[in-house]
Design a protein around this motif. Structure first.
Motif, PDB file in Angstrom:
ATOM      1  N   THR A  59      27.309  16.152  22.418  1.00 26.17           N
ATOM      2  CA  THR A  59      26.769  14.575  22.007  1.00 26.17           C
ATOM      3  C   THR A  59      26.113  14.342  23.039  1.00 26.17           C
ATOM      4  O   THR A  59      24.932  14.572  23.316  1.00 26.17           O
ATOM      5  N   GLY A  60      25.867  13.268  23.684  1.00 28.98           N
ATOM      6  CA  GLY A  60      25.922  12.716  24.791  1.00 28.98           C
ATOM      7  C   GLY A  60      26.178  12.797  26.420  1.00 28.98           C
ATOM      8  O   GLY A  60      27.323  12.807  26.003  1.00 28.98           O
ATOM      9  N   LYS A  61      25.821  12.056  26.711  1.00 25.62           N
ATOM     10  CA  LYS A  61      26.793  12.863  28.325  1.00 25.62           C
ATOM     11  C   LYS A  61      27.262  11.462  28.628  1.00 25.62           C
ATOM     12  O   LYS A  61      28.324  11.076  28.552  1.00 25.62           O
ATOM     13  N   ASP A  62      27.006   9.598  28.045  1.00 25.36           N
ATOM     14  CA  ASP A  62      27.766   9.102  28.299  1.00 25.36           C
ATOM     15  C   ASP A  62      27.298   8.529  26.766  1.00 25.36           C
ATOM     16  O   ASP A  62      26.032   8.058  26.440  1.00 25.36           O
ATOM     17  N   VAL A  63      28.134   7.995  26.166  1.00 20.53           N
ATOM     18  CA  VAL A  63      28.079   6.924  24.599  1.00 20.53           C
ATOM     19  C   VAL A  63      28.902   5.710  24.732  1.00 20.53           C
ATOM     20  O   VAL A  63      29.560   5.686  25.301  1.00 20.53           O
ATOM     21  N   ASN A  64      27.932   4.857  24.193  1.00 22.95           N
ATOM     22  CA  ASN A  64      28.669   3.271  24.231  1.00 22.95           C
ATOM     23  C   ASN A  64      28.312   2.856  23.046  1.00 22.95           C
ATOM     24  O   ASN A  64      27.154   2.204  22.885  1.00 22.95           O
ATOM     25  N   PHE A  65      29.798   1.752  22.729  1.00 24.48           N
ATOM     26  CA  PHE A  65      28.760   0.721  22.446  1.00 24.48           C
ATOM     27  C   PHE A  65      29.495  -0.927  22.399  1.00 24.48           C
ATOM     28  O   PHE A  65      29.893  -1.192  21.323  1.00 24.48           O
ATOM     29  N   THR A  66      29.259  -0.745  23.339  1.00 17.14           N
ATOM     30  CA  THR A  66      29.563  -2.054  23.751  1.00 17.14           C
ATOM     31  C   THR A  66      28.474  -2.806  23.191  1.00 17.14           C
ATOM     32  O   THR A  66      27.779  -2.597  23.498  1.00 17.14           O
ATOM     33  N   GLY A  67      28.731  -4.089  22.595  1.00 15.25           N
ATOM     34  CA  GLY A  67      27.884  -5.483  22.321  1.00 15.25           C
ATOM     35  C   GLY A  67      27.564  -5.379  20.308  1.00 15.25           C
ATOM     36  O   GLY A  67      26.138  -5.916  20.331  1.00 15.25           O
ATOM     37  N   VAL A  68      28.013  -3.823  20.227  1.00 17.56           N
ATOM     38  CA  VAL A  68      27.692  -3.812  18.703  1.00 17.56           C
ATOM     39  C   VAL A  68      28.799  -5.569  17.986  1.00 17.56           C
ATOM     40  O   VAL A  68      29.360  -5.328  18.150  1.00 17.56           O
ATOM     41  N   THR A  69      27.898  -5.053  16.620  1.00 15.77           N
ATOM     42  CA  THR A  69      28.619  -6.403  16.009  1.00 15.77           C
ATOM     43  C   THR A  69      28.444  -5.680  14.598  1.00 15.77           C
ATOM     44  O   THR A  69      28.590  -4.295  14.100  1.00 15.77           O
TER      45      THR A  69
END
Length: 561
Positions: free
Chosen positions: A273-283
């Motif tokens: 995948t990626g180096k950083d994977v971030n779900f912050t802020g999802v609705t």
């Protein structure tokens, strides 16, 4: 076919197209420049005097082991201007010899093992396969005097070029490189072609003299969809799609513009995948489904958020970062296994998560569980890599079928003295394979379970605790188990049996100071030592073969440990 005649010579007089393996045990095999197809393996794996001469032959090998020169002593190998074509994913043990043209075209995983070889040209062409890999034996140098070519089928059907030992480099010394849709890990580029460059090159960490494509940030915009679909990715939050799918060194963001309705699902069908994977802020409470057999690798931090769902049907999260990273669990129930291979660095875990009946595997690097409490099926850290487990919380191991819940039976390179409390809750027969290491606290909590506990290894514990409510057995190895406190007592009519492994020998408990005041135990074949007092209590049973135990209550004023 076996060629085995001291001083004998066999020369191919025409083309060969019979499915067979060739083994040269003694003597000389000369393919005489003929075309050879449907060969399953070419093997010469001993120390006899023998010769293989290929001349201008074009040789197609179809087996999963293509070349086996593992023991190449007394082997004279002359490649000439030959071409060796490996049409199935295979292992190529070249024995440190010099080859002319070698081509791998079967996709899958091809492994170059055993020795440092020399090639005129070397080509690996991937197929429609997202998990294709080219594996070089760690510590070896493969020299390519011509062109080193690796080509993935597409930007998403890529080839991973990696080491046989994560965190330990291999070297490619090449005059020229031709690289497209390739990810490198633990590679050292050398020769006139260094630093290596190409089209769509992923940097999975541990590389030197390999130039990855410029990192980018991608935003998920498509709601339900597959990770490998470019239509799902944008260069900006809520922007237009059809951008490149994140490479292993890119950033993948999921935010308020990623999901338009509840329970939309991202299916991660990429092994990297990626180096950083971030779900912050999802609705809208999205779901992440791991869809690659063997799991998907994350090369940086992974951030979950409350309300989302993570599942994978046995496919897991593989952490392979090479810089300090964080796994923010958000306290979720995470229904996937976890593998940690963070060579030379630390993965920090935050949030109190429940991984259910899913296991963790620790291969290399440090896992810092901080002060969190994690629940999982089992934890295995069995190899010789440098690794550590630290933290002040509790690891609760819950395998409902029992078995080895904590497995450090091969413990070279492992540090666990600052590890969290290790707690077993399985009611079935369970094993703590400690590997003779020094631990903080161990807590056996089977409740009303009667399966029992077995310990292996000459381990050390700050506290060894058992608070089971019914009769059960703890089996200790016939070596010394060292404790600072031993908090094990049964209940009236429900004794805890403390016994040795096997039908002979003595198991030893050692504590340096204080009094260990216990009760309702059945003890046999035990030596209680170290300087502390060992009081089994009046409700305990002396099963015989014991030394150092006093089957009375602690003396008045005695300290309880």
């Amino acid at each position: 076919m076996t060629f085995n005649g001291v001083g004998g010579t066999w020369q191919l007089a025409g083309a060969w197209n019979v499915g067979s393996s060739w083994t040269v045990t003694n003597g000389t095999l000369d393919t005489n420049g003929q075309t050879v197809t449907n060969l399953t393996v070419l093997s010469s794996n001993n120390s006899n005097v023998r010769t293989i001469t290929l001349g201008a032959s074009d040789i197609t090998i179809t087996g999963t082991t293509s070349i086996t020169f593992t023991t190449s002593t007394n082997l004279t190998f002359t490649a000439g201007t030959s071409t060796i074509r490996c049409t199935a994913p295979s292992t190529f043990n070249g024995g440190g010899k010099t080859f002319a043209t070698v081509i791998f075209s079967g996709g899958g995983t091809n492994t170059i093992g055993n020795h440092s070889n020399t090639f005129g040209t070397f080509t690996d062409t991937g197929t429609v396969n997202k998990t294709g890999a080219l594996v070089f034996n760690s510590g070896t140098t493969q020299t390519v005097t011509g062109t080193f070519t690796v080509t993935g089928d597409s930007p998403t059907n890529r080839v991973l070029v990696k080491s046989s030992t994560v965190g330990t480099a291999y070297t490619i010394n090449a005059a020229v490189v031709s690289l497209t849709n390739v990810d490198f890990q633990d590679a050292t580029g050398a020769g006139a072609a260094a630093p290596f460059t190409g089209t769509s090159i992923g940097d999975c960490g541990g590389n030197s003299q390999v130039t990855g494509t410029t990192p980018v940030t991608r935003y998920w915009i498509g709601g339900t969809g597959s990770w490998s679909a470019s239509s799902e990715w944008s260069a900006s939050s809520g922007g237009a799609g059809n951008e490149t799918v994140p490479l292993c060194h890119d950033t993948a963001n999921f935010d308020a513009n990623s999901f338009s309705a509840g329970s939309q699902t991202v299916t991660c069908d990429m092994p990297r995948t990626g180096k950083d994977v971030n779900f912050t802020g999802v609705t809208n409470t999205p779901a992440l489904t791991l869809g690659v057999a063997g799991g998907s690798a994350f090369f940086g931090s992974l951030t979950f958020v409350s309300g989302m769902t993570v599942n994978g049907g046995g496919n897991g999260l593989n952490f392979e970062g090479r810089a300090t990273t964080t796994f923010a669990t958000a306290g979720l129930s995470v229904g996937v296994p976890v593998s940690v291979s963070v060579a030379g660095t630390t993965l920090t875990v935050t949030g109190n998560a429940d991984f259910g009946q899913q296991a963790w595997t620790h291969n290399i690097g440090t896992i810092d569980f901080t002060s969190t409490n994690q629940s999982m099926k089992s934890f295995s850290t069995t190899n010789s890599n440098t690794r550590a487990v630290v933290g002040t919380g509790t690891l609760t191991l819950t395998a409902t079928a029992g078995g080895t819940l904590w497995n450090a039976v091969t413990s070279t390179g492992l540090t666990v003295s600052s590890a969290p409390t290790i707690k077993f809750t399985s009611t079935a027969a369970s094993i703590f394979a400690g590997g003779g290491k020094t631990y903080r606290d161990f807590w056996y909590a089977p409740g009303a379970g009667t399966g029992g506990l077995s310990i292996t290894g000459a381990n050390t514990f700050a506290d060894f605790k058992d608070d089971g409510t019914v009769a059960h057995t703890i089996t200790f190895p016939n070596v010394t188990t060292t404790v600072s406190s031993f908090t094990v007592s049964g209940n009236s009519g429900q004794l805890i049996t403390l016994q040795r492994t096997g039908g002979s020998g003595t198991w030893t408990l050692s504590d340096a100071s204080g009094n260990n005041c216990r009760d309702f135990l059945s003890i046999s074949n035990s030596a209680a030592t170290g300087g502390a007092g060992w009081y089994a209590g009046t409700g305990s049973t002396d099963g015989g073969g014991n030394t150092g135990w006093t089957f009375t209550a602690c003396p008045a004023g005695g300290l309880l440990f």
